[in-house]
Design an enzyme around this catalytic site. Structure first.
Site, PDB file in Angstrom:
ATOM      1  N   SER A 178      -5.468  14.662  -3.389  1.00  0.00           N
ATOM      2  CA  SER A 178      -4.940  13.306  -3.404  1.00  0.00           C
ATOM      3  C   SER A 178      -5.951  12.352  -4.014  1.00  0.00           C
ATOM      4  O   SER A 178      -7.164  12.503  -3.834  1.00  0.00           O
ATOM      5  CB  SER A 178      -4.557  12.893  -1.985  1.00  0.00           C
ATOM      6  OG  SER A 178      -5.361  11.826  -1.544  1.00  0.00           O
ATOM      7  N   LYS A 179      -5.428  11.380  -4.744  1.00  0.00           N
ATOM      8  CA  LYS A 179      -6.295  10.414  -5.427  1.00  0.00           C
ATOM      9  C   LYS A 179      -7.145   9.647  -4.446  1.00  0.00           C
ATOM     10  O   LYS A 179      -8.241   9.239  -4.736  1.00  0.00           O
ATOM     11  CB  LYS A 179      -5.431   9.408  -6.201  1.00  0.00           C
ATOM     12  CG  LYS A 179      -5.010   9.916  -7.534  1.00  0.00           C
ATOM     13  CD  LYS A 179      -4.382   8.823  -8.360  1.00  0.00           C
ATOM     14  CE  LYS A 179      -3.859   9.450  -9.639  1.00  0.00           C
ATOM     15  NZ  LYS A 179      -2.952   8.659 -10.392  1.00  0.00           N
ATOM     16  N   ARG A 180      -6.590   9.405  -3.251  1.00  0.00           N
ATOM     17  CA  ARG A 180      -7.302   8.583  -2.289  1.00  0.00           C
ATOM     18  C   ARG A 180      -8.360   9.378  -1.534  1.00  0.00           C
ATOM     19  O   ARG A 180      -9.418   8.894  -1.237  1.00  0.00           O
ATOM     20  CB  ARG A 180      -6.319   7.946  -1.310  1.00  0.00           C
ATOM     21  CG  ARG A 180      -6.121   6.473  -1.574  1.00  0.00           C
ATOM     22  CD  ARG A 180      -4.864   5.934  -0.949  1.00  0.00           C
ATOM     23  NE  ARG A 180      -3.675   6.442  -1.625  1.00  0.00           N
ATOM     24  CZ  ARG A 180      -2.768   7.226  -1.056  1.00  0.00           C
ATOM     25  NH1 ARG A 180      -2.903   7.606   0.189  1.00  0.00           N
ATOM     26  NH2 ARG A 180      -1.725   7.647  -1.733  1.00  0.00           N
ATOM     27  N   ARG A 181      -8.039  10.645  -1.257  1.00  0.00           N
ATOM     28  CA  ARG A 181      -8.911  11.411  -0.369  1.00  0.00           C
ATOM     29  C   ARG A 181      -9.936  12.264  -1.122  1.00  0.00           C
ATOM     30  O   ARG A 181     -11.047  12.474  -0.669  1.00  0.00           O
ATOM     31  CB  ARG A 181      -8.006  12.313   0.461  1.00  0.00           C
ATOM     32  CG  ARG A 181      -8.631  13.012   1.619  1.00  0.00           C
ATOM     33  CD  ARG A 181      -7.592  13.855   2.331  1.00  0.00           C
ATOM     34  NE  ARG A 181      -6.754  14.580   1.396  1.00  0.00           N
ATOM     35  CZ  ARG A 181      -5.436  14.760   1.555  1.00  0.00           C
ATOM     36  NH1 ARG A 181      -4.819  14.276   2.590  1.00  0.00           N
ATOM     37  NH2 ARG A 181      -4.750  15.434   0.655  1.00  0.00           N
TER      38      ARG A 181
END
Ligand code: GLU
Length: 460
Positions: free
Chosen positions: A236-239
């Site tokens: 994921s881009k965020r994680r």
């Protein structure tokens, strides 16, 4: 068979993702090994989320990876009229219909339905195709669509599970699926190689393709496996650290990155892991890509990078590492060249280069607080430094002599070499880890070494 025509079709909505880089690589390898073409198509129809800087990021990341494309990049934002025109043809042929349902209305009507999605309310209302109305594709009620996929085989999708999906929004703008299929047909694409997340859209794409252009043979699909992290979660881009730029900026090199990306879903028959670009071109087979999720393992990538750095001829290492060392104040190319073989052995990424060489260029080392604390707390540190200050002035200034002398100093104080070296290393380089110590002292020179030992001794 005419040569294949492939496309890599990123949406410029953020940093260039390592998954996108692998998709680009697989497309490129298949196109180039069959003498085919690769079109770069920027899917920039989402004006709210797209930014020109993300487009630049895609182009520069592709160039960095050494993946070229044929012709100018195709920009979907410049082709809207073509998509609207295709939608209009479907409407006129009765294959699509206008719809004025709001999302709330659809939700209220379909709550609790077995099959989710639009219920076909406007199918037979005969609404005109005009501003304010969306356009929906009329999906057959019965039958099924089978997708032919080089990696997934022939998954079949029942039409009863596919809703009448939107082609044009009520503001007249084309949806992703419409632009995507119109372009694949218009550009004569023979192979659609993309991430697994698009597989569920593919029966819609096939239905649309057949409605738009029944005479044109469908492309071959290849949906490549999901990338997951160590917890088997989708990256994921965020994680997760997924931006290719991040790796480039940390001093990963394109060759090991390309090599590693190629192995995320594919391996050569003999299981070898280190492959040059020529070997990849000779051995990669799209049809041998497997479909289980691939673990994007940053540690393994780092290992590939370190191995690659070590395998470089020294002159090439100096050429790629120098720009990183050059940032250090007082940079001295000659001293750097002397140190380079020692640095090459140790660094995993080029961003580590400055911390291995800055002690050479600075007048005084910048002593890291933690490093200082690690020696200041030991009562042997002062004795080791005193002995080195007493004995280094008359020692032959070469690595073997300094090694033997320091070993003897350590023994005298009941310390193994590693422990005896520690205060000397911190005094001279400011750090607890770095290049091999005695070779470093030789490069630094006797006078500068002694000045630093005395300064540290004074501070203890
Ligand atoms: N633009 C889509 C994406 O970035 C790719 C669509 C495709 O390859 O068909 O995920």
């Amino acid at each position: 068979m005419p040569p294949p025509r492939l496309r890599f079709a990123p949406s410029p909505t953020g940093y260039f993702h390592v998954g996108g880089a692998r998709t680009a690589l697989y497309n490129w390898l298949h196109a180039r090994q069959h003498g085919g073409e690769l079109i770069l198509r920027i899917e920039d129809t989402d004006t709210e989320r797209n930014k020109e800087e993300w487009v630049d990021g895609i182009l520069s990341a592709m160039r960095w990876l050494g993946l070229d494309w044929d012709g100018e990049p195709v920009r979907q934002s410049a082709r809207t009229a073509m998509y609207v025109d295709a939608a209009r043809r479907l409407y006129e042929a009765g294959l699509a219909y206008a719809c004025d349902c709001t999302r709330e209305q659809v939700e209220a009507r379909t709550r609790g339905n077995k099959t989710p999605g639009y219920d076909g309310f406007c199918r037979d209302r005969g609404l005109p195709l005009e501003e304010g109305y969306a356009l929906r594709f009329r999906t057959p009620d019965t039958g099924s669509t089978t997708v032919t996929d080089l990696i997934r085989g022939t998954p079949t999708f029942e039409h009863s599970t596919i809703e009448d999906f939107v082609l044009l929004r009520s503001n007249g703008s084309p949806m992703f699926i419409l632009a995507n299929v119109v372009d694949d047909a218009d550009l004569g694409i023979t192979h659609v190689v993309r991430g697994e997340e698009h597989l569920s859209n593919t029966p819609k794409a096939v239905l649309l393709w057949e409605a738009l252009d029944p005479a044109r043979p469908l492309p071959v699909f290849a949906h490549i496996p999901l990338l997951v992290n160590e917890k088997r979660q989708k990256l994921s881009k965020r994680r997760d650290p997924v931006a290719l730029e991040l790796y480039r900026d940390q001093g990963f090199l394109p060759e090991p990155m390309r090599n590693y990306l190629a192995l995320l879903g594919w391996a050569p028959a003999d299981g070898r892991e280190v492959l040059s670009l020529d070997e990849l071109l000779a051995e990669f087979r799209l049809e041998d890509v497997n479909h289980s999720p691939a673990f994007f393992d940053v540690q393994k990538l780092t290992h590939f990078n370190a191995e690659y750095i070590r395998s470089l001829p020294l002159a090439e290492f100096i050429a790629v590492a120098q720009p990183w060392a050059d940032d250090v104040a007082g940079f001295d190319p000659a001293a750097f060249t002397t140190m380079a073989p020692l640095v090459q052995e140790r660094v995993k990424t080029l961003s580590e280069v400055p911390q291995y060489v800055d002690f050479l260029f600075l007048d005084e080392p910048v002593i890291d607080d933690q490093a200082w604390a690690s020696i200041a707390g030991k009562d042997t540190s002062a004795a080791i430094l005193d002995d080195a200050i007493a004995e280094y002035p008359s020692a032959p200034w070469d690595a073997t002599a300094l090694h033997d002398l320091t070993l003897a100093i350590g023994e005298r104080h009941g310390l193994k070499l590693g422990k005896a070296q520690a205060p000397i290393r911190v005094a001279v380089t400011g750090r607890t880890v770095g290049p091999p110590l005695f070779e470093s002292l030789v490069v630094l020179g006797r006078d500068r070494t002694l000045t630093r030992l005395q300064a540290a001794r004074g501070r203890l």
